[in-house]
Scaffold this active site. Structure first.
Site, short mmCIF file in Angstrom:
data_model
loop_
_atom_site.label_atom_id
_atom_site.label_comp_id
_atom_site.label_asym_id
_atom_site.label_seq_id
_atom_site.Cartn_x
_atom_site.Cartn_y
_atom_site.Cartn_z
N ASP A 1 -5.64 5.88 -4.27
CA ASP A 1 -5.01 4.56 -4.09
C ASP A 1 -6.02 3.61 -3.46
O ASP A 1 -5.91 3.23 -2.29
CB ASP A 1 -3.79 4.75 -3.17
N GLU B 1 -10.12 9.04 4.10
CA GLU B 1 -9.82 7.66 4.50
C GLU B 1 -10.95 7.16 5.40
O GLU B 1 -11.44 7.89 6.26
CB GLU B 1 -8.47 7.64 5.23
N CYS C 1 -3.67 -1.84 -7.57
CA CYS C 1 -2.97 -3.08 -7.25
C CYS C 1 -3.60 -4.27 -7.97
O CYS C 1 -3.25 -5.41 -7.70
CB CYS C 1 -2.94 -3.32 -5.74
N GLN D 1 1.93 -0.04 3.17
CA GLN D 1 2.54 -0.79 2.06
C GLN D 1 3.46 -1.87 2.63
O GLN D 1 4.04 -1.71 3.70
CB GLN D 1 3.34 0.15 1.15
N CYS E 1 4.53 -17.91 -2.78
CA CYS E 1 5.15 -17.23 -3.91
C CYS E 1 4.81 -17.98 -5.19
O CYS E 1 5.42 -19.00 -5.49
CB CYS E 1 6.67 -17.16 -3.75
N CYS F 1 4.78 -24.87 -0.51
CA CYS F 1 4.30 -23.57 -0.04
C CYS F 1 3.76 -22.76 -1.22
O CYS F 1 4.43 -22.66 -2.25
CB CYS F 1 5.43 -22.79 0.64
N CYS G 1 11.24 -18.19 5.54
CA CYS G 1 10.49 -17.47 4.52
C CYS G 1 11.42 -16.43 3.92
O CYS G 1 11.56 -15.33 4.46
CB CYS G 1 9.22 -16.81 5.08
N CYS H 1 13.91 -22.03 -3.43
CA CYS H 1 13.27 -21.91 -2.11
C CYS H 1 12.80 -23.31 -1.72
O CYS H 1 11.95 -23.90 -2.39
CB CYS H 1 12.10 -20.94 -2.15
C1 LIG Z 1 -4.31 0.42 -0.72
S1 LIG Z 1 -4.55 1.27 0.77
C2 LIG Z 1 -3.64 2.74 0.46
C3 LIG Z 1 -3.30 3.60 1.64
C4 LIG Z 1 -2.25 4.68 1.41
N1 LIG Z 1 -2.48 5.41 0.17
C5 LIG Z 1 -0.86 4.10 1.43
O1 LIG Z 1 -0.23 4.02 0.36
O2 LIG Z 1 -0.39 3.75 2.50
C6 LIG Z 1 -6.23 1.72 0.65
C7 LIG Z 1 -6.78 2.50 1.82
O3 LIG Z 1 -8.12 2.87 1.51
C8 LIG Z 1 -8.93 2.69 2.64
N2 LIG Z 1 -10.27 2.47 2.08
C9 LIG Z 1 -10.78 1.33 1.54
N3 LIG Z 1 -11.99 1.56 1.02
C10 LIG Z 1 -12.27 2.86 1.24
C11 LIG Z 1 -13.36 3.71 0.91
N4 LIG Z 1 -14.42 3.23 0.27
N5 LIG Z 1 -13.28 5.01 1.25
C12 LIG Z 1 -12.21 5.50 1.91
N6 LIG Z 1 -11.14 4.74 2.25
C13 LIG Z 1 -11.17 3.45 1.92
C14 LIG Z 1 -8.32 1.55 3.41
O4 LIG Z 1 -8.64 1.65 4.78
C15 LIG Z 1 -6.82 1.77 3.13
O5 LIG Z 1 -6.26 2.59 4.12
#
Ligand SMILES: C[S@@+](CC[C@H](N)C(=O)[O-])C[C@H]1O[C@@H](n2cnc3c(N)ncnc32)[C@H](O)[C@@H]1O
Length: 392
Positions: free
Chosen positions: A322, A283, A349, A235, A78, A75, A151, A68
């Site tokens: 998540d 959420e 993550c 994502q 990455c 840069c 990119c 790259c």
């Molecule tokens: C990593 S993303 C995952 C979203 C979904 N599972 C996806 O795969 O598209 C984390 C999500 O949690 C929400 N979030 C962050 N902190 C939170 C909390 N304390 N309570 C509820 N939602 C929360 C964010 O707005 C975001 O939409």
């Protein structure tokens, strides 16, 4: 002064851990396990040091040239451009094993490196800084910005906006496309005033979003359509989103008529792809909840707009959680525990928060039976991991 370091293994943050001639621990950027490298220390303490590779004395077979021009030009987008993409999942699995061993005291939990996803043209969401009115990335180990001419990891629809767009009133841009729909959007912070973008790209300032303006695109994952608003999380690639959902499905087993709770549910990706009927999605973001209501209309999902730690838990058979980088923490784990779920799919993550969350769930009675990685971000140290936990 340089240090000669024998590199042992990768650890959290994408750096390698090695030892110098005196046995002192050295954290090295840009090195790989099995290598011998020269390091210029930026931290040089009595018990540990840290620095970047200046010379590779003995190279790993997984090392390759960056391929790259932008990385060669400094840069920092990455940080694993020097690692063969085919070797990256197993290196990331090593990092997760290390986190499980140290933070959850569970070195026995199997970690599957998962599938290799394409390492080019993959990112359908890119956040960038702005320099001289143009999208720019941080330079390696620097607060300064690098103006790219290309990119290679960005989806071509995103790359065009990054390179051609002009954002004279901005300090940050978020560029997003739907790979399946061809729709594109740029969110410009703080203002889109004076900005120019290729035809058909939706342009919105963060000041306009705060003023109540709505803007969204659509993407398809596994044949299912999702509305994604400017302020909603999604994502960074649709094939990765599909692979994550597959791993979540494997973790939860047969959905049937099970009561499914989707914590940190975003715009409804997992509930939608699992086909979970009459479940609950929790959420915090208003934009994401509004999208989820549209995306999941056919499922009868109850969407609850609240922070997970303030949610009044509903009983569930299966939970997918998540959270953001900081993980569930004690309050998020308490919410999972209060559902009494038989099985939990924990999507993480960050290896450190994965280790901490698994430790808490393990102590609360949920056995971690395995982790599967999904390498959403080849060429970088970032990872996604799905942990299966089963109530004892
Ligand atoms: C990593 S993303 C995952 C979203 C979904 N599972 C996806 O795969 O598209 C984390 C999500 O949690 C929400 N979030 C962050 N902190 C939170 C909390 N304390 N309570 C509820 N939602 C929360 C964010 O707005 C975001 O939409």
């Amino acid at each position: 002064v340089t240090l000669r370091v024998d590199v042992e293994r990768m650890v959290a943050g994408g750096v390698a851990l090695g030892r110098d001639g005196s046995g002192r621990v050295v954290l090295v950027e840009g090195a790989l396990p099995g290598e011998v490298v020269e390091v210029a220390p930026t931290v040089d303490g009595p018990r540990s040091a840290r620095g970047a590779v200046t010379e590779v004395v003995v190279a790993s077979p997984a090392r390759r040239s960056a391929h790259c021009d932008e990385v060669d030009a400094g840069c920092g987008g990455c940080d694993w451009a020097h690692v063969d993409p085919a070797a990256q999942p197993s290196l990331k699995a090593e990092v997760v094993r290390d986190a499980l061993a140290r933070l959850a005291r569970r070195p026995d939990v199997p970690v599957d490196p998962g599938a290799v996803l394409p390492a080019e043209g993959y990112r359908t969401t890119v956040r960038a800084g702005v320099l001289d009115g143009r999208a720019a990335f941080h330079r390696r180990r620097s607060a300064e910005l690098h103006l790219p001419d290309a990119c290679p990891v960005a989806h071509p629809l995103v790359e065009e906006v990054l390179i051609e767009g002009r954002f004279p009133s901005a300090r940050e841009v978020l560029v997003r496309c739907g790979a399946a729909t061809g729709e594109r959007m740029v969110v410009v912070t703080p203002s889109a005033e004076g900005a120019t973008v290729p035809p058909g790209v939706r342009l919105v300032g963060s000041d306009e979003l705060r003023g109540g303006r709505r803007a969204w695109i659509h993407e398809e994952v596994d044949g299912r359509r999702f509305r994604i608003s400017a302020a909603s999380f999604f994502q960074a690639r649709p094939d990765g989103a599909a692979a994550l959902a597959d791993s979540v499905r494997d973790a939860l087993g047969d959905i049937g008529d099970a009561r499914v709770v989707d914590l940190y549910g975003g715009v409804g990706l997992f509930t939608g792809l699992l086909g979970a009927r009459a479940g609950v999605l929790v959420e915090r973001s208003a934009a994401a909840v509004a999208d989820a209501r549209v995306n999941l209309a056919e499922f009868g999902t109850r969407t609850v707009r609240v922070a997970v730690e303030r949610w009044r838990p509903a009983p569930a058979d299966l939970v997918v959680a998540d959270p953001a980088r900081s993980g569930l923490g004690a309050a998020g784990v308490a919410a999972v525990v209060a559902t009494g779920a038989l099985r939990v799919a924990l999507v993480s993550c960050d290896p450190a928060s994965l280790g901490r969350d698994v430790a808490l769930l393990d102590a609360a009675g949920w056995e971690p039976t395995g982790v599967v990685l999904v390498d959403l971000f080849p060429r970088t140290h970032h990872l996604e991991a799905v942990t299966t936990l089963v109530r004892r």
